[in-house]
Design an enzyme around this catalytic site. Structure first.
Site, mmCIF file in Angstrom:
data_model
loop_
_atom_site.group_PDB
_atom_site.id
_atom_site.type_symbol
_atom_site.label_atom_id
_atom_site.label_comp_id
_atom_site.label_asym_id
_atom_site.label_seq_id
_atom_site.Cartn_x
_atom_site.Cartn_y
_atom_site.Cartn_z
ATOM 1 N N ASP A 30 3.774 5.880 -3.157
ATOM 2 C CA ASP A 30 3.564 4.676 -3.967
ATOM 3 C C ASP A 30 4.786 4.430 -4.855
ATOM 4 O O ASP A 30 5.348 5.376 -5.420
ATOM 5 C CB ASP A 30 2.303 4.853 -4.834
ATOM 6 N N ILE A 31 5.213 3.162 -4.977
ATOM 7 C CA ILE A 31 6.401 2.879 -5.803
ATOM 8 C C ILE A 31 6.123 3.006 -7.303
ATOM 9 O O ILE A 31 7.069 3.127 -8.077
ATOM 10 C CB ILE A 31 7.051 1.480 -5.594
ATOM 11 N N ASN A 87 -9.660 0.785 -3.433
ATOM 12 C CA ASN A 87 -10.069 -0.300 -4.318
ATOM 13 C C ASN A 87 -10.436 -1.517 -3.487
ATOM 14 O O ASN A 87 -9.792 -1.797 -2.475
ATOM 15 C CB ASN A 87 -8.921 -0.654 -5.268
ATOM 16 N N HIS A 100 -5.906 -0.206 1.981
ATOM 17 C CA HIS A 100 -5.148 1.022 1.764
ATOM 18 C C HIS A 100 -5.988 2.035 1.011
ATOM 19 O O HIS A 100 -6.889 1.671 0.260
ATOM 20 C CB HIS A 100 -3.846 0.755 1.001
ATOM 21 N N MET A 101 -5.658 3.293 1.227
ATOM 22 C CA MET A 101 -6.304 4.399 0.524
ATOM 23 C C MET A 101 -5.238 5.137 -0.273
ATOM 24 O O MET A 101 -4.166 5.448 0.249
ATOM 25 C CB MET A 101 -6.943 5.344 1.538
HETATM 26 P P1 AMP Z 1 -4.211 -1.514 -5.302
HETATM 27 O O1 AMP Z 1 -4.286 -1.737 -6.765
HETATM 28 O O2 AMP Z 1 -5.286 -0.580 -4.805
HETATM 29 O O3 AMP Z 1 -4.133 -2.796 -4.502
HETATM 30 O O4 AMP Z 1 -2.874 -0.703 -5.083
HETATM 31 C C1 AMP Z 1 -1.697 -1.227 -4.549
HETATM 32 C C2 AMP Z 1 -0.666 -0.135 -4.665
HETATM 33 O O5 AMP Z 1 0.439 -0.442 -3.837
HETATM 34 C C3 AMP Z 1 -0.126 0.043 -6.091
HETATM 35 O O6 AMP Z 1 -0.352 1.390 -6.506
HETATM 36 C C4 AMP Z 1 1.355 -0.288 -5.950
HETATM 37 O O7 AMP Z 1 2.179 0.484 -6.795
HETATM 38 C C5 AMP Z 1 1.605 -0.013 -4.480
HETATM 39 N N1 AMP Z 1 2.702 -0.744 -3.894
HETATM 40 C C6 AMP Z 1 2.934 -2.086 -3.950
HETATM 41 N N2 AMP Z 1 4.046 -2.401 -3.280
HETATM 42 C C7 AMP Z 1 4.543 -1.240 -2.779
HETATM 43 C C8 AMP Z 1 5.689 -0.901 -1.993
HETATM 44 N N3 AMP Z 1 6.557 -1.830 -1.580
HETATM 45 N N4 AMP Z 1 5.884 0.400 -1.669
HETATM 46 C C9 AMP Z 1 5.019 1.349 -2.095
HETATM 47 N N5 AMP Z 1 3.908 1.100 -2.821
HETATM 48 C C10 AMP Z 1 3.684 -0.187 -3.165
#
Ligand code: AMP
Ligand code: ZN
Length: 114
Positions: A30-31, A87, A100-101
């Site tokens: 995760d970024i 989520n 996503h998980m």
């Molecule tokens: P959610 O709140 O469950 O939709 O989580 C989305 C997750 O995706 C967050 O924790 C973000 O930090 C992560 N995210 C968004 N864009 C990227 C990316 N390009 N690379 C890695 N993680 C990402």
């Protein structure tokens, strides 16, 4: 799917720090990590939310869980423990509408689920 950041990652047009991949799923760091280990596991196919997984595609959920176990082993957090989180929609905290998980670990996680 157009304008989906996770589809762009699957296509390779947006980079990621890959942790695991198989024919159905991709896992990457995760970024914006919320824990020392924070990995996101996605189906390669665009599915918006967990509500959109049709019965005939339910095998993808098993693939995500299997990948999560493998990610935990690869990151060395399997024995100490970790959390798997999905989520869904606004009040569930979903921001990216490609299923996503989250795999979270590497520290004692806070008690409670919100
Ligand atoms: P959610 O709140 O469950 O939709 O989580 C989305 C997750 O995706 C967050 O924790 C973000 O930090 C992560 N995210 C968004 N864009 C990227 C990316 N390009 N690379 C890695 N993680 C990402
Ligand atoms: Zn997508």
């Amino acid at each position: 799917m157009d304008d989906c950041i996770f589809c762009e990652i699957v296509k390779g047009s947006v980079p990621c720090s890959k942790v695991y991949e198989d024919e159905k799923v991709l896992a990457f760091d995760d970024i914006h990590p919320m824990a020392p280990v924070h990995v996101v596991i996605i189906p390669k196919e665009h599915i918006a939310t967990i509500l959109d997984v049709s019965e005939d595609r339910m095998a993808v959920m098993g693939a995500m869980i299997s990948a999560g176990r493998e990610v935990a082993r690869r990151k060395g957090i399997d024995q100490n423990g970790f959390r798997m989180v999905i989520n869904c929609n606004e009040e569930g905290g979903q921001v990216v509408f490609h299923l996503h998980m989250h795999i979270l670990g590497g520290k004692k996680l806070q008690d409670g689920l919100g």
